[in-house]
Scaffold this motif. Structure first.
Motif, short mmCIF file in Angstrom:
data_model
loop_
_atom_site.label_atom_id
_atom_site.label_comp_id
_atom_site.label_asym_id
_atom_site.label_seq_id
_atom_site.Cartn_x
_atom_site.Cartn_y
_atom_site.Cartn_z
N ILE A 29 0.83 -1.20 0.00
CA ILE A 29 0.00 0.00 0.00
C ILE A 29 0.87 1.26 0.00
N LYS A 30 2.04 1.21 0.67
CA LYS A 30 2.94 2.36 0.67
C LYS A 30 3.54 2.58 -0.72
N THR A 31 3.84 1.49 -1.40
CA THR A 31 4.35 1.60 -2.77
C THR A 31 3.29 2.21 -3.69
N ALA A 32 2.04 1.78 -3.51
CA ALA A 32 0.96 2.33 -4.33
C ALA A 32 0.79 3.82 -4.09
N ILE A 33 0.97 4.26 -2.83
CA ILE A 33 0.86 5.69 -2.51
C ILE A 33 2.01 6.45 -3.15
N ALA A 34 3.21 5.90 -3.03
CA ALA A 34 4.40 6.59 -3.53
C ALA A 34 4.42 6.69 -5.05
N THR A 35 3.93 5.67 -5.73
CA THR A 35 4.01 5.63 -7.20
C THR A 35 2.75 6.13 -7.88
N GLY A 36 1.66 6.30 -7.10
CA GLY A 36 0.40 6.72 -7.71
C GLY A 36 -0.21 5.63 -8.57
N MET A 37 0.04 4.39 -8.19
CA MET A 37 -0.46 3.26 -8.96
C MET A 37 -1.99 3.36 -9.13
N GLY A 38 -2.44 3.21 -10.37
CA GLY A 38 -3.86 3.21 -10.66
C GLY A 38 -4.46 4.58 -10.83
N GLU A 39 -3.67 5.64 -10.63
CA GLU A 39 -4.18 6.99 -10.78
C GLU A 39 -4.15 7.40 -12.25
N GLY A 40 -5.16 8.20 -12.64
CA GLY A 40 -5.25 8.65 -14.02
C GLY A 40 -4.49 9.93 -14.26
N ASP A 41 -4.19 10.22 -15.54
CA ASP A 41 -3.43 11.42 -15.91
C ASP A 41 -4.31 12.56 -16.40
N ALA A 42 -5.56 12.27 -16.70
CA ALA A 42 -6.44 13.30 -17.25
C ALA A 42 -6.85 14.29 -16.16
N VAL A 43 -7.23 15.48 -16.60
CA VAL A 43 -7.68 16.52 -15.67
C VAL A 43 -8.91 16.03 -14.89
N ASP A 44 -9.78 15.30 -15.58
CA ASP A 44 -11.00 14.82 -14.93
C ASP A 44 -10.72 13.78 -13.86
N ASP A 45 -9.48 13.24 -13.86
CA ASP A 45 -9.13 12.21 -12.88
C ASP A 45 -8.67 12.81 -11.55
N LYS A 46 -8.60 14.13 -11.46
CA LYS A 46 -8.02 14.77 -10.27
C LYS A 46 -8.78 14.38 -9.00
N TYR A 47 -10.10 14.43 -9.06
CA TYR A 47 -10.89 14.10 -7.86
C TYR A 47 -10.74 12.63 -7.51
N PHE A 48 -10.80 11.76 -8.54
CA PHE A 48 -10.66 10.33 -8.30
C PHE A 48 -9.29 10.03 -7.68
N ASN A 49 -8.25 10.65 -8.19
CA ASN A 49 -6.90 10.42 -7.66
C ASN A 49 -6.82 10.81 -6.18
N HIS A 50 -7.43 11.94 -5.85
CA HIS A 50 -7.40 12.42 -4.46
C HIS A 50 -8.11 11.43 -3.53
N VAL A 51 -9.29 10.98 -3.94
CA VAL A 51 -10.04 10.03 -3.12
C VAL A 51 -9.28 8.73 -2.96
N LEU A 52 -8.69 8.24 -4.05
CA LEU A 52 -7.94 6.99 -4.00
C LEU A 52 -6.73 7.12 -3.08
N ARG A 53 -6.03 8.25 -3.18
CA ARG A 53 -4.85 8.45 -2.35
C ARG A 53 -5.24 8.53 -0.87
N GLN A 54 -6.30 9.25 -0.55
CA GLN A 54 -6.74 9.35 0.84
C GLN A 54 -7.17 7.99 1.38
N PHE A 55 -7.83 7.21 0.55
CA PHE A 55 -8.24 5.87 0.95
C PHE A 55 -7.01 5.01 1.27
#
Length: 687
Positions: A29-55
């Motif tokens: 889980i720490k690796t996933a946080i550090a690398t942003g695994m599964g996070e999107g690059d599009a502008v519309d992904d900003k909210y999703f990325n934030h929620v995923l990272r906080q989770f």
């Protein structure tokens, strides 16, 4: 209890394997946080990325190691094939058994197979509820023993599929184990009567009347952890969860329980922090004033005082726009004002609505005159309209309003007319300080501040609230909690320990003020922590402070639990007893009337005995505790100094003494020069 070295070795190896898998889970889980695994690059992904990272951050916190808490504490042995495949893992070492290990959090291997199941999972119910009459498919229930270093050192098996009885020595030892520092979870020792309340449905409000040592606080915290496990998304959408306690010392004492159970996203607040909006409670109301100020009638007094700020204007409103003047006459404005007041809107929302409606009325007049280029937004910003709104519906500030109400006879008389008597109003009035900033507030003043704030703007909701030591809350405090409830709540307390003069006297009324009249009242009378001799001694006070309650019984008996010492030098004797208690294991609580704390602190310091004063920073084995802060806490050894002085210090002194006498987990020493209070003398000769 039998200890087979090969079996102990095998269990230790499995425990090491669980630690390794937990480390792997945490690293992933720490690796996933550090690398942003599964996070999107599009502008519309900003909210999703934030929620995923906080989770992921929250999961990482939940997977953190727990000091002095083994990864599993029990095991269920099923016949082969009795457990669902989803609950079976590679740890099943024998083809003759299905083994299910239970811990504070779930642990899976790299293939996703469960090694340890969470104590809140449905499969774990059998560990707490199975017995010989209803084994729930279990052959053997196993409990583990760990030494002081946390090394698995023993186990105890309880066969459930055949007649017989278990010695339960490990269970008893865990309950009786000396404890130093903050409260710990009881997940390994929860009893069936407690677990029934822990697993109560999320939409059910329960009120637990619990005698000292019955585990009501633990039940409430474990229930919150259970609800977050079963209804996490629902509770988060409803605003989250919170624990409300009487003071910071109490919250510090229980602070580690929920994180140890894997729940880190739970807010904790004192009742004053909930209501005070940054103000602190430094003033103490006298008992008569407190009863009036905490009375539910004050809600109507406050409501009148707030809405009395609103007054219609007696002049024509002139709005200038593009070289023309548009007029709204007093009767037109009064019509709009009456309409808004009839809607029951919040004060702030109503003020904004008035500005909108006046602007809209002017806009309609413009349109009737043959059209206009003006917009509603432009007119809403018109200076004349805004001035008229300020004159009719002024902005208000809670501290200013309560300050005026409590220091101005005329304003209080206007708001309290027909509600409070003249004598009651006189009791509420305080001398007006030189400035509002010089005003000091009581806990009940803060409840009034919150009542005003809620009329201005409704507070945010919470999905579930645990209210501990609720027996001391006034109706106005309970109203503050009620308006934050989006769902059910868990109320914990003991009416025998109610010391506040403004406290509600019965749980049915408490639930009514919480706007949860259908809540279920449960009673815990079987104590697990306080020895029987101590509990029986303290229970002599019950006929005088709470005659309606049943006397509690205790799971534990100890011939050396209670000591009564009459001495002319109580301070010196108390310090000597503390020094002697340091030779034994466990925490030490030295309890006395608040006024006696400075002298005890001085002598302890002179003797070189390391200690901390409850309510201040620092940790030590000896805690010097003013009785006013001791509620809800426990110590292995408790020394109560001069019970008569504790009783004489306040109106409900017998209740305060009952609190002090029931803080002991192992031993209670009562030291006195003055005669013991009369209720304690019954059967004293037999002690």
């Amino acid at each position: 209890m039998k200890i087979l070295e090969p079996e102990i070795r095998a269990e230790r190896e499995f425990l090491q394997a669980c630690h390794a898998e937990l480390d792997r889970m945490r690293a992933e889980i720490k690796t996933a946080i550090a690398t942003g695994m599964g996070e999107g690059d599009a502008v519309d992904d900003k909210y999703f990325n934030h929620v995923l990272r906080q989770f992921r951050i929250e999961i990482a916190e939940e997977l953190a190691d727990i000091d002095d808490a083994p990864l599993f504490f029990g095991r269920l042995d099923y016949p082969p094939g009795e457990v669902y495949e989803a609950a079976r893992g590679s740890h099943t070492r024998s083809p003759e058994h299905d083994l299910v290990y239970l811990g504070r959090r779930g642990i899976r291997d790299d293939d996703g197979e469960p090694l340890v199941i969470d104590w809140r999972a449905p499969l774990a119910r059998a560990f707490y509820e199975a017995d010989h009459d209803h084994p729930m498919g279990v052959r053997v229930r196993r409990r583990y023993g760990f030494d002081q270093a946390g090394v698995l050192s023993a186990y105890e098996d309880e066969p459930l599929d055949r007649p017989g009885s278990a010695e339960n020595r490990l269970l008893t030892a865990e309950i009786e184990r000396p404890r130093q520092g903050p409260m710990r979870d009881i997940v390994a020792t929860i009893q069936p009567d407690q677990m029934r309340l822990v697993r109560a449905p999320v939409d059910r409000t329960i009120c637990i009347q619990g005698a000292p040592g019955t585990g009501k606080t633990a039940v409430g915290l474990h229930r919150l952890a259970y609800l977050l496990y079963t209804e996490r998304v629902r509770l988060q959408k409803a605003g989250g969860v919170a624990v409300i306690g009487p003071n910071r010392s109490f919250l510090a004492y229980i602070a580690g329980v929920l994180p140890a159970l894997g729940e880190v996203a739970v807010s904790q607040a004192t009742i004053d922090e909930l209501t005070g909006a940054g103000q602190s409670a430094e003033y103490v109301d006298d008992p008569r004033t407190a009863r009036i100020k905490g009375d539910v009638r004050m809600a109507e007094v406050v409501r009148r005082h707030v809405w009395a700020r609103i007054r219609p204007v007696d002049r024509t409103l002139e709005v200038k726009y593009q070289h023309r003047t548009w007029r709204l006459y007093p009767e037109d404005i009064a019509e709009e004002l009456t309409e808004i007041l009839s809607r029951g809107a919040d004060y702030s929302a109503g003020r904004e609505l008035l500005a909108q409606r006046l602007a809209h009325r002017v806009l309609r007049e413009m349109e009737r005159s043959g059209g206009t280029s003006a917009t509603l937004h432009q007119l809403r910003r018109n200076a004349a309209i805004n001035k008229a709104v300020r004159d009719m519906w002024p902005t208000v500030e809670p501290a200013r309003l309560v300050y005026d109400l409590l220091t101005d006879n005329a304003l209080l008389a206007e708001a309290a007319d027909g509600i409070l008597t003249a004598e009651e109003q006189e009791a509420l009035i305080r001398p007006r300080p030189r400035s509002r900033k010089a005003m000091t507030w009581s806990t009940l003043d803060l409840a009034l501040l919150d009542e005003v704030a809620a009329l201005i703007e409704r507070p945010a909701k919470l999905g579930h609230v645990v209210v501990d030591e609720a027996q001391d809350l006034s109706p106005m405090h309970l109203r503050a909690i009620a308006r934050r409830l989006a769902g059910a709540c868990t109320v914990l307390g003991d009416v025998a320990q109610a010391t506040s003069p403004s406290a509600v006297r019965d749980w049915t009324t408490v639930l009514t003020h919480l706007d949860r009249p259908g809540g279920r009242i449960e009673e815990l009378t079987h104590g697990y922590r306080v020895p029987a001799d101590v509990l029986d001694f303290a229970a002599r006070l019950l006929p005088h402070i709470a005659p309606e309650l049943r006397s509690p019984t205790s799971f534990r008996h100890s011939a050396d639990a209670l000591h009564l010492t009459e001495t002319d030098e109580t301070v010196a004797a108390a310090v000597d007893a503390c020094a002697k208690a340091l030779q034994q294991e466990g925490s030490i609580g030295l309890l006395a009337a608040d006024a006696d704390i400075p002298e005890l602190h001085r002598v302890l310091t002179e003797r070189g005995l390391d200690h901390t004063v409850l309510g201040t920073e620092g940790t030590a084995r000896i805690t010097l505790a003013p009785v006013s802060l001791a509620k809800g806490l426990e110590y292995d050894t408790v020394l109560v100094v001069e019970p008569a002085r504790i009783v004489a210090a306040e109106e409900r002194g017998l209740q305060r003494l009952y609190v002090a006498l029931t803080r002991a987990v192992s031993t209670l020493h009562v030291l006195h020069a003055d005669p013991l209070p009369e209720p304690l003398l019954t059967q004293t000769a037999a002690v």
